[in-house]
Design an enzyme around this catalytic site. Structure first.
Site, mmCIF file in Angstrom:
data_model
loop_
_atom_site.group_PDB
_atom_site.id
_atom_site.type_symbol
_atom_site.label_atom_id
_atom_site.label_comp_id
_atom_site.label_asym_id
_atom_site.label_seq_id
_atom_site.Cartn_x
_atom_site.Cartn_y
_atom_site.Cartn_z
ATOM 1 N N ARG A 25 0.836 -1.199 0.000
ATOM 2 C CA ARG A 25 0.000 0.000 0.000
ATOM 3 C C ARG A 25 0.872 1.252 0.000
ATOM 4 O O ARG A 25 2.082 1.193 0.169
ATOM 5 C CB ARG A 25 -0.892 0.040 1.249
ATOM 6 N N ASP A 46 5.396 -7.771 1.964
ATOM 7 C CA ASP A 46 4.466 -7.165 2.915
ATOM 8 C C ASP A 46 3.827 -8.314 3.672
ATOM 9 O O ASP A 46 3.953 -9.473 3.263
ATOM 10 C CB ASP A 46 3.396 -6.339 2.188
ATOM 11 N N ASP A 70 7.557 -11.152 6.849
ATOM 12 C CA ASP A 70 7.524 -10.327 8.052
ATOM 13 C C ASP A 70 8.916 -9.760 8.292
ATOM 14 O O ASP A 70 9.865 -10.508 8.553
ATOM 15 C CB ASP A 70 7.079 -11.198 9.232
ATOM 16 N N VAL A 71 9.043 -8.429 8.246
ATOM 17 C CA VAL A 71 10.363 -7.818 8.416
ATOM 18 C C VAL A 71 10.911 -8.006 9.828
ATOM 19 O O VAL A 71 12.118 -7.832 10.044
ATOM 20 C CB VAL A 71 10.341 -6.311 8.073
ATOM 21 N N ASN A 97 11.129 0.310 3.576
ATOM 22 C CA ASN A 97 9.989 1.211 3.672
ATOM 23 C C ASN A 97 8.967 0.807 4.726
ATOM 24 O O ASN A 97 8.194 1.653 5.197
ATOM 25 C CB ASN A 97 9.310 1.275 2.296
ATOM 26 N N TYR A 161 7.354 6.180 17.344
ATOM 27 C CA TYR A 161 7.640 6.517 15.952
ATOM 28 C C TYR A 161 8.832 7.462 15.866
ATOM 29 O O TYR A 161 9.752 7.255 15.061
ATOM 30 C CB TYR A 161 6.406 7.162 15.322
ATOM 31 N N LYS A 165 12.409 6.404 14.017
ATOM 32 C CA LYS A 165 12.896 7.097 12.832
ATOM 33 C C LYS A 165 14.244 7.764 13.082
ATOM 34 O O LYS A 165 15.077 7.847 12.174
ATOM 35 C CB LYS A 165 11.856 8.102 12.344
ATOM 36 N N THR A 196 -0.680 9.069 3.336
ATOM 37 C CA THR A 196 -0.603 7.613 3.266
ATOM 38 C C THR A 196 -1.625 7.001 4.219
ATOM 39 O O THR A 196 -2.216 7.699 5.052
ATOM 40 C CB THR A 196 0.796 7.132 3.686
#
Length: 301
Positions: A25, A46, A70-71, A97, A161, A165, A196
């Protein structure tokens, strides 16, 4: 000669192989579409299988290897990298990403959700890079790690978050030092609010989020369209850029990050946080979750 062409007239990206996480997405999917149009072969991952499968069908099986992965699981990402090498011969480009956000103050956020944000946003980047690194190094490729404006301009109620980051920005900085001498390029992408699913979900769930955005000084309050972000990502992948800033003014804030954090945003947030953070925590309690409904329904990253 076009900036997108080599002296022989060919597109610089044509024939490259790109691994994109969080590809089902939003920015991931739209970047995949843009790269496919440039002749890039795609390895898309994904945990959200239906939109990932639909995207692969749209772009064509000849050009795409799509895998539910799964990352947060290194073995899963290593399997993706091995399949990419078997299918396409190797990996030239990585767009790390995949990412999510949590809601609520440090005092109120669900601890398991906080951990999940770090697992996906930080460990997920490490697992993605670690799995792809042998092939990327062999092909002297390029890695673009998706960070954020939040890495240097924090917002209350988004501590996980913000931390994640900032963490991946410095991960990429260290990675650049480790790989530069081997001919591998490493960049970080820093975006303001992009339209997004992550931002859309937060706006839909929390009135406090929208009010927080409105309280921020312009242009920090502005939401940018996905197409602008995709264009910047493709440009960075093509040019092996050290940084990608979306919109461009984010770069100016990055240069003066201490001023931005301590004077500009801090001044506004000091005024607004006593009002908005309790509102966010109350809304999170009523939601019964500290992240979007979509994230709670999909395991992994």
């Amino acid at each position: 000669m076009s900036r997108t062409q080599r002296p022989d007239g060919n597109d610089r990206l044509t024939g490259k192989v790109a691994l994109i996480t969080g590809a089902a997405r939003g920015i991931g999917a739209e970047t995949a579409r843009a790269l496919a149009a440039r002749g890039v072969r795609l390895v898309l991952t994904d945990v959200d299988e239906p939109p990932l499968t639909a995207l692969a069908a749209e772009l064509g099986e000849e050009q795409v290897l799509a895998t539910v992965a799964d990352v947060t699981d290194l073995a899963s990402m290593e399997a993706v990298a091995a399949a990419a090498v078997e299918r396409f011969g190797g990996i030239d480009l990585v767009l790390a990403n995949a990412g999510i956000a949590s809601y609520g103050s440090v005092a109120e956020v669900d601890p398991a959700t906080f951990k999940r944000v770090l697992d996906i946003n930080v460990l997920g980047v490490f697992h993605t890079v670690r799995a792809a690194l042998p092939s990327v190094t062999e092909r002297q490729g390029y890695i673009l790690v998706v960070s954020s404006l939040a890495a240097f301009t924090p917002a209350p109620g988004l501590a996980a978050y913000n931390a994640s980051k900032a963490g991946v920005e410095h991960f990429a900085n260290a990675l650049r030092l480790e790989l530069g001498w081997q001919g591998v390029g490493v960049g970080t992408a820093h975006m303001s609010w992009i339209d997004t699913p992550l931002v859309q979900d937060a706006k839909a769930d929390l009135s406090a989020f929208g009010k927080m955005l409105a309280a921020m000084p312009y242009p920090l309050s502005k939401t940018t369209d996905v197409d602008s972000c995709v264009a910047a990502f493709v440009k960075a992948l093509e040019r092996r850029s050290r940084h990608a800033y979306v919109p461009g003014w984010v770069g100016a804030i990055a240069q003066g990050r201490n001023i931005a954090a301590s004077r500009l945003v801090q001044k506004v947030m000091d005024r607004e946080t006593p009002r908005l953070l309790p509102l966010m925590d109350d809304e999170v309690r009523r939601l019964g979750r500290s992240t979007s409904a979509r994230n709670t329904s999909v395991s992994g990253g």
